[in-house]
Each structure stands twice: as C-alpha cells, then as structure tokens.
Scaffold this active site. Sequence first.
Site, PDB file in Angstrom:
ATOM      1  N   SER A  35       7.913   2.887  -7.145  1.00  0.00           N
ATOM      2  CA  SER A  35       6.959   1.895  -7.722  1.00  0.00           C
ATOM      3  C   SER A  35       5.929   3.794  -7.304  1.00  0.00           C
ATOM      4  CB  SER A  35       6.095   0.451  -7.324  1.00  0.00           C
ATOM      5  OG  SER A  35       4.716   0.713  -7.535  1.00  0.00           O
ATOM      6  N   TYR A  43       5.192  -4.775   0.092  1.00  0.00           N
ATOM      7  CA  TYR A  43       5.882  -4.441  -1.423  1.00  0.00           C
ATOM      8  C   TYR A  43       5.592  -2.994  -1.395  1.00  0.00           C
ATOM      9  CZ  TYR A  43       5.800  -2.971  -5.792  1.00  0.00           C
ATOM     10  OH  TYR A  43       6.207  -2.560  -7.586  1.00  0.00           O
TER      11      TYR A  43
END
Length: 360
Positions: A142, A167
């Site tokens: 990501s 995350y």
Amino acid sequence: MKILVTGIAGFIGFHLTKRLVREGHKVVGLDNINDYYSTDLKYDRLAELGILRESIVEENIVKSCTNKNLQFTKADLENKPLIDHLFDTEDFDVVINLAAQAGVRYSLKDPYRYIDSNIFGFLNLLEGARHHSIKHFIYASSSSVYGGNTNMPFSTKDNVDHPMSLYAASKKSNELMAHTYSNLFNIPTTGLRFFTVYGPWGRPDMALFLFAEAMLKGDPIKVFNYGKMERDFTYIDDIVEGITRLIPRPPSSNTDWSGNNPDPSTSFAPYHIFNIGNSNPVKLMDFIGEIEKQLGIEAKKNMLPMQPGDVPKTWAKVDDFFDYTDFKPEVGVEEGIEAFMSWYKSYYVESKQYNIALPS
C-alpha cells in the site's frame, strides 16, 4: 496458468479475476466475505463472476456457473489447515494475495483484525509457496507504507520506517516477510504499493463512494484537513493491467545490489517492490468539483481537521514500474469518475437500493 487469487470478493480481486479467466487462466478464488463493508456488495461481485450466494458453503470449493476456469472457497487466510489443503491439492503456478483487512482508520478501532489477516494469514500463504514451488508470489502492499515520508514523489527507493497506522505497519511487515522468504527459499516475490484505487464496484469506505452517496442523499460530505489534501487516484483498469503484465515476469536477483548502499526496492534475492499509481496527484477540492460537475449537484461540505493516521498527500514515482512492464497508468480522474458514476447510478439508484432521485 493456475492462479490462487485471495480477496476475490474485494474490489481489486474481483476485477483482476474477471480479466484472468477471460484470458484463459484457471483461478481459485478465496475470500472470507467479512463485514468491514457491505457483504451484499461482495456477494454481488461474486455473482458477476458466476459464484452464486446460495451455492457458497464455508470452506468448500464452489464452481462458477458461468466460467469453467473459476472456483471459489469462502475461508479465512489464517485458517492454516485449509490453506495447506489448497496448496496440496490445487498445484498453483502463481499466488496473488489481495486479501487483507483494509482501512487506515478502522485499524484504530480493531487492531487485532490486522494482525490475524495481514500477518498470520500472509505467513500461511508464504508457507504454502515455500513448500509448493510457486513460480511467482504477488501481493498487495500500500501507499500507506510511506507514512511520515514527505519526499515527493514517493519512490520505492525511499525509507519507509515511519508508518502512521497499524494498517501501514502490517503492509510494511508483509514486504519484510516476503523478502525473508525470497532470501531463504528462493521464492520470487513482488510487492505492489497501490495508490488510492477507484472505479466501478469500488469500496464504500473510499472517498469517491462516500461523496457520491452523501451528495445524492442531500447530506454533507466530510472534507478532512479542510480540503488541503492531494491523492494519486488510480483507476482500477490501470491496476489490473499492471498486475497482469507482472504475472509472467517474476523478479530475479539484482546483481548490482550492494549492502553498502542498499536499494529497498530490489535485493540479492528474487524480490521486487513497485508503486502502481497514476503519478498525477489531484487536489481533493478539484476531485470533489469533478464529482459535483458529473452529478450536477453542489456538495454541502463539512470542513474538518486531519484524521489520525492520515497523510496530506500521496504521489507515486512509477518510472521503474514503467520500465519493467512498458505500461504506465493512463486513465484520468474525469474519465474514471464518469465510469464510476455510470456504474453507481445503475447499481444503487436505478435499482432502487437507495430511495433517491437522480438530478434532472
């Protein structure tokens, strides 16, 4: 090839699977269909692939009713016996891991989901690859891994040791775990740092979806950091094109790699990290303006401070990805938002899932 795609009911996994089976690959899809966002949307994506809701039995293989090359199983990545069984029986050539507990802000509410899925689940896949001679292991990282980095555009050669959310930390952990397995067991691994993916069938927790829904209902939209945000919005078809070009091109050792000046994006092991982004950051207020133009509605804006875990700007440097694949994402936000709105109106408004009228 025979390909395991995890996260098949998710946004990217759904679109990628459509492409892979259309090209003749055999795909086994896995997804736990969790309730992070609407399970109805996930089941509808599966139905588009010929996987009907009423046919799904937990941990059983289901065949698509529209494509003989597609099978599906509903299961958690952290279910090691089931993952081991899949690898033992299916003889995969390639693994594409798109399953993960997503969301920057949700990781502040339920951090344990991120460890279970993104760490334990990822380890189970690496172990499967280790014992079954996988030709290429591709996984979703990501843009969030860039965290506190303010050097623009974000380069895969940059340091990414200052994540802003759990995350992001879990995605950086995936990159480190993949490198370890590439080094120890010679597994070719490619990590893909996605930048704000959007398009038809997109996630309801993402900005475009949230803005469209609120505006059509006449509700105010939440504009964080008082609108002083920029995002490298990347259209879903560009993401899928990039992944499919990488599948037959597993990484090899970088013979020029040096421990005295280590390149974080490559290695002495068969390991590579790429950004996939449009490389054209768009100001949030311009993005909202394009939605307003296409909907014919002026948004009511609730201007708010920055959210915890968020960053003000993302911008992908994609030169190495372009050189490696001979492909550069090319769909602009005007075209991309138009395609999303066409799907959104058909799926949510014209189908009467929302009791709202389209603007004349």
